[in-house]
Design a protein around this motif. Structure first.
Motif, PDB file in Angstrom:
ATOM      1  N   THR A  28     114.266 -34.075  23.812  1.00  0.00           N
ATOM      2  CA  THR A  28     114.326 -32.684  24.341  1.00  0.00           C
ATOM      3  C   THR A  28     112.741 -32.350  24.868  1.00  0.00           C
ATOM      4  O   THR A  28     111.840 -32.930  24.219  1.00  0.00           O
ATOM      5  N   LYS A  29     112.676 -31.993  26.327  1.00  0.00           N
ATOM      6  CA  LYS A  29     111.264 -32.026  26.764  1.00  0.00           C
ATOM      7  C   LYS A  29     111.359 -30.671  27.436  1.00  0.00           C
ATOM      8  O   LYS A  29     112.060 -30.221  28.061  1.00  0.00           O
ATOM      9  N   TYR A  30     110.248 -29.909  26.975  1.00  0.00           N
ATOM     10  CA  TYR A  30     109.858 -28.584  27.406  1.00  0.00           C
ATOM     11  C   TYR A  30     108.591 -28.776  28.527  1.00  0.00           C
ATOM     12  O   TYR A  30     107.644 -29.232  28.035  1.00  0.00           O
ATOM     13  N   GLU A  31     108.837 -27.968  29.600  1.00  0.00           N
ATOM     14  CA  GLU A  31     107.841 -27.898  30.652  1.00  0.00           C
ATOM     15  C   GLU A  31     106.723 -26.786  29.887  1.00  0.00           C
ATOM     16  O   GLU A  31     107.003 -25.784  29.425  1.00  0.00           O
ATOM     17  N   VAL A  32     105.443 -27.212  29.809  1.00  0.00           N
ATOM     18  CA  VAL A  32     104.523 -26.247  29.618  1.00  0.00           C
ATOM     19  C   VAL A  32     104.160 -25.446  30.793  1.00  0.00           C
ATOM     20  O   VAL A  32     103.936 -25.903  31.795  1.00  0.00           O
ATOM     21  N   ALA A  33     104.130 -23.942  30.587  1.00  0.00           N
ATOM     22  CA  ALA A  33     103.970 -23.224  31.685  1.00  0.00           C
ATOM     23  C   ALA A  33     102.448 -23.211  32.041  1.00  0.00           C
ATOM     24  O   ALA A  33     101.664 -23.174  31.576  1.00  0.00           O
ATOM     25  N   ASP A  34     102.452 -22.992  33.703  1.00  0.00           N
ATOM     26  CA  ASP A  34     100.997 -23.154  33.925  1.00  0.00           C
ATOM     27  C   ASP A  34     100.626 -21.544  34.024  1.00  0.00           C
ATOM     28  O   ASP A  34     100.739 -20.685  35.037  1.00  0.00           O
ATOM     29  N   VAL A  35      99.755 -21.327  32.899  1.00  0.00           N
ATOM     30  CA  VAL A  35      99.308 -20.003  32.605  1.00  0.00           C
ATOM     31  C   VAL A  35      98.587 -19.439  33.775  1.00  0.00           C
ATOM     32  O   VAL A  35      98.583 -18.192  34.119  1.00  0.00           O
ATOM     33  N   LYS A  36      97.710 -20.324  34.254  1.00  0.00           N
ATOM     34  CA  LYS A  36      96.735 -19.820  35.056  1.00  0.00           C
ATOM     35  C   LYS A  36      97.390 -19.326  36.401  1.00  0.00           C
ATOM     36  O   LYS A  36      97.256 -18.139  37.047  1.00  0.00           O
ATOM     37  N   ALA A  37      98.575 -20.194  36.719  1.00  0.00           N
ATOM     38  CA  ALA A  37      99.142 -19.745  38.074  1.00  0.00           C
ATOM     39  C   ALA A  37     100.113 -18.323  37.875  1.00  0.00           C
ATOM     40  O   ALA A  37     100.370 -17.670  38.783  1.00  0.00           O
ATOM     41  N   ILE A  38     100.443 -18.350  36.616  1.00  0.00           N
ATOM     42  CA  ILE A  38     101.409 -17.182  36.363  1.00  0.00           C
ATOM     43  C   ILE A  38     100.349 -15.834  36.495  1.00  0.00           C
ATOM     44  O   ILE A  38     100.846 -14.830  37.148  1.00  0.00           O
ATOM     45  N   ARG A  39      99.177 -16.117  35.654  1.00  0.00           N
ATOM     46  CA  ARG A  39      98.363 -14.858  36.038  1.00  0.00           C
ATOM     47  C   ARG A  39      97.949 -14.464  37.153  1.00  0.00           C
ATOM     48  O   ARG A  39      97.803 -13.569  37.533  1.00  0.00           O
ATOM     49  N   SER A  62      91.724 -21.143  26.993  1.00  0.00           N
ATOM     50  CA  SER A  62      92.190 -22.505  26.609  1.00  0.00           C
ATOM     51  C   SER A  62      93.568 -22.717  27.030  1.00  0.00           C
ATOM     52  O   SER A  62      93.681 -24.140  27.495  1.00  0.00           O
ATOM     53  N   TRP A  63      94.429 -21.803  27.272  1.00  0.00           N
ATOM     54  CA  TRP A  63      95.783 -22.077  27.849  1.00  0.00           C
ATOM     55  C   TRP A  63      95.553 -22.667  29.500  1.00  0.00           C
ATOM     56  O   TRP A  63      95.928 -23.697  29.980  1.00  0.00           O
ATOM     57  N   GLU A  64      94.784 -21.862  30.138  1.00  0.00           N
ATOM     58  CA  GLU A  64      94.402 -22.061  31.483  1.00  0.00           C
ATOM     59  C   GLU A  64      93.748 -23.357  31.639  1.00  0.00           C
ATOM     60  O   GLU A  64      93.899 -24.121  32.658  1.00  0.00           O
ATOM     61  N   THR A  65      92.642 -24.015  30.665  1.00  0.00           N
ATOM     62  CA  THR A  65      92.264 -25.309  30.920  1.00  0.00           C
ATOM     63  C   THR A  65      93.009 -26.207  30.421  1.00  0.00           C
ATOM     64  O   THR A  65      92.399 -27.353  30.337  1.00  0.00           O
ATOM     65  N   ARG A  66      94.007 -26.071  29.767  1.00  0.00           N
ATOM     66  CA  ARG A  66      94.981 -26.975  29.050  1.00  0.00           C
ATOM     67  C   ARG A  66      94.278 -27.697  27.960  1.00  0.00           C
ATOM     68  O   ARG A  66      94.520 -28.816  27.738  1.00  0.00           O
ATOM     69  N   ARG A  67      93.396 -26.981  27.506  1.00  0.00           N
ATOM     70  CA  ARG A  67      92.761 -27.272  26.205  1.00  0.00           C
ATOM     71  C   ARG A  67      93.532 -27.261  25.010  1.00  0.00           C
ATOM     72  O   ARG A  67      93.930 -27.977  23.950  1.00  0.00           O
ATOM     73  N   ARG A  68      94.530 -26.295  25.080  1.00  0.00           N
ATOM     74  CA  ARG A  68      95.766 -25.949  24.338  1.00  0.00           C
ATOM     75  C   ARG A  68      96.810 -25.578  25.093  1.00  0.00           C
ATOM     76  O   ARG A  68      96.807 -25.023  26.094  1.00  0.00           O
ATOM     77  N   ASN A  69      97.997 -25.698  24.319  1.00  0.00           N
ATOM     78  CA  ASN A  69      99.275 -25.208  25.125  1.00  0.00           C
ATOM     79  C   ASN A  69      99.912 -24.020  24.217  1.00  0.00           C
ATOM     80  O   ASN A  69      99.702 -24.194  23.071  1.00  0.00           O
ATOM     81  N   PRO A  70     100.397 -23.118  24.870  1.00  0.00           N
ATOM     82  CA  PRO A  70     101.149 -21.981  24.260  1.00  0.00           C
ATOM     83  C   PRO A  70     102.238 -22.723  23.278  1.00  0.00           C
ATOM     84  O   PRO A  70     102.832 -23.583  23.863  1.00  0.00           O
TER      85      PRO A  70
END
Length: 94
Positions: A28-39, A62-70
């Motif tokens: 099972t693989k989940y795509e991590v949302a591109d938070v910055k692009a969404i915002r 942190s999400w936008e710099t991909r230091r952490r994932n939602p």
């Protein structure tokens, strides 16, 4: 089989998969949302975005710099928001 035996068997199987002796039954693989692009697509600030999601600006950064994932509910909401941008308006209104 009791719970301990089931957990032990599961861990043994995980070790075999990790060592490449056995293939996993499913992946099972989940795509991590591109938070910055969404915002940016929503044309809102990090502060507004964080407030709508009920989180801190530091978390959004942190999400936008991909230091952490939602994770958890945030990951699901962001995925939905990517598909349905109108969801942001509903969240921001509450």
């Amino acid at each position: 089989m009791n719970m301990f035996d089931e957990l032990k068997a599961s861990l043994e199987e995980a070790v075999e998969i990790k060592q490449g002796r056995v293939e996993p039954a499913a992946r099972t693989k989940y795509e991590v949302a591109d938070v910055k692009a969404i915002r940016l697509a929503l044309k809102v600030s990090q502060q507004e975005f964080a407030q709508a999601l009920g989180t801190s600006v530091d978390t959004v950064k942190s999400w936008e710099t991909r230091r952490r994932n939602p994770t958890g509910l945030a990951a699901k909401v962001l995925t939905l928001m990517q598909e349905k941008p109108d969801l942001y308006s509903e969240l921001a209104a509450h």
